[in-house]
Write a protein that holds these residues in place. Structure first.
Motif, PDB file in Angstrom:
ATOM      1  N   UNK A 155      -4.588  16.208   4.612  1.00 36.92           N
ATOM      2  CA  UNK A 155      -5.543  16.400   3.529  1.00 36.92           C
ATOM      3  C   UNK A 155      -6.719  15.427   3.648  1.00 36.92           C
ATOM      4  N   UNK A 156      -6.407  14.179   3.944  1.00 32.60           N
ATOM      5  CA  UNK A 156      -7.456  13.167   4.087  1.00 32.60           C
ATOM      6  C   UNK A 156      -8.376  13.495   5.244  1.00 32.60           C
TER       7      UNK A 156
ATOM      8  N   UNK B 276      -8.959  16.495   6.529  1.00 35.26           N
ATOM      9  CA  UNK B 276      -9.756  17.687   6.176  1.00 35.26           C
ATOM     10  C   UNK B 276     -10.900  17.323   5.237  1.00 35.26           C
ATOM     11  N   UNK B 277     -10.639  16.437   4.268  1.00 36.14           N
ATOM     12  CA  UNK B 277     -11.695  15.998   3.357  1.00 36.14           C
ATOM     13  C   UNK B 277     -12.796  15.240   4.090  1.00 36.14           C
ATOM     14  N   UNK B 278     -12.402  14.479   5.109  1.00 38.35           N
ATOM     15  CA  UNK B 278     -13.378  13.702   5.872  1.00 38.35           C
ATOM     16  C   UNK B 278     -14.266  14.597   6.735  1.00 38.35           C
ATOM     17  N   UNK B 279     -13.762  15.730   7.158  1.00 39.35           N
ATOM     18  CA  UNK B 279     -14.543  16.634   7.984  1.00 39.35           C
ATOM     19  C   UNK B 279     -15.538  17.340   7.122  1.00 39.35           C
TER      20      UNK B 279
ATOM     21  N   UNK C 187       0.850  -1.183   0.000  1.00 39.18           N
ATOM     22  CA  UNK C 187       0.000   0.000   0.000  1.00 39.18           C
ATOM     23  C   UNK C 187       0.883   1.229   0.000  1.00 39.18           C
ATOM     24  N   UNK C 188       0.352   2.300  -0.588  1.00 39.94           N
ATOM     25  CA  UNK C 188       1.098   3.557  -0.631  1.00 39.94           C
ATOM     26  C   UNK C 188       1.246   4.108   0.787  1.00 39.94           C
ATOM     27  N   UNK C 189       2.436   4.536   1.131  1.00 44.65           N
ATOM     28  CA  UNK C 189       2.684   5.164   2.427  1.00 44.65           C
ATOM     29  C   UNK C 189       2.361   6.648   2.295  1.00 44.65           C
ATOM     30  N   UNK C 190       1.490   7.154   3.145  1.00 40.12           N
ATOM     31  CA  UNK C 190       1.088   8.557   3.087  1.00 40.12           C
ATOM     32  C   UNK C 190       2.058   9.431   3.891  1.00 40.12           C
ATOM     33  N   UNK C 191       2.305  10.600   3.372  1.00 42.15           N
ATOM     34  CA  UNK C 191       3.126  11.569   4.105  1.00 42.15           C
ATOM     35  C   UNK C 191       2.235  12.278   5.126  1.00 42.15           C
TER      36      UNK C 191
END
Length: 116
Positions: free
Chosen positions: A110-111, A113-116, A100-104
């Motif tokens: 960003x993820x 903030x998008x979820x909120x 799986x891609x490792x997120x910085x």
């Protein structure tokens, strides 16, 4: 007396004569019995079940009993090798499942903030 009162008095008399108890006790037992039947007994005599049945067909690779030659987990060789991906392993068999891609840290923010 009204029709309802006459009916209740007649039922009370019948319960007292035949069962030897008050109509309220019989009603309480009937209500509890019906509730218990709806919770536990309905599956005994019928095919009804509130839980849906999910059938997932196993693929050829999943049905294979011979797992020799597959990539196995090796901590020294695999862990920390890449900073852009995370290797995934089956903990029971230690077989390789993929990466799986490792997120910085910025990606994680960003993820969120998008979820909120």
């Amino acid at each position: 007396m009204g029709v309802f009162t006459v009916t209740v008095v007649a039922l009370d008399a019948a319960c007292d004569n035949y069962l030897g108890c008050d109509i309220l006790a019989v009603a309480l037992v009937a209500i509890i019995g019906a509730k218990m039947w709806s919770w536990f007994g309905q599956d005994l005599l019928t095919a009804y079940s509130p839980t849906p049945q999910v059938i997932v067909k196993a693929e050829d690779e999943e049905r294979c009993r011979d797992l020799s030659g597959r990539r196995k987990f090796n901590y020294e060789a695999e862990w920390g090798k890449s900073h852009t991906s995370v290797p995934c392993w089956d903990p029971a068999t230690l077989f390789y499942l993929g990466e799986l891609k490792a997120h910085s840290e910025a990606d994680v923010h960003k993820i969120i903030e998008r979820a909120r």
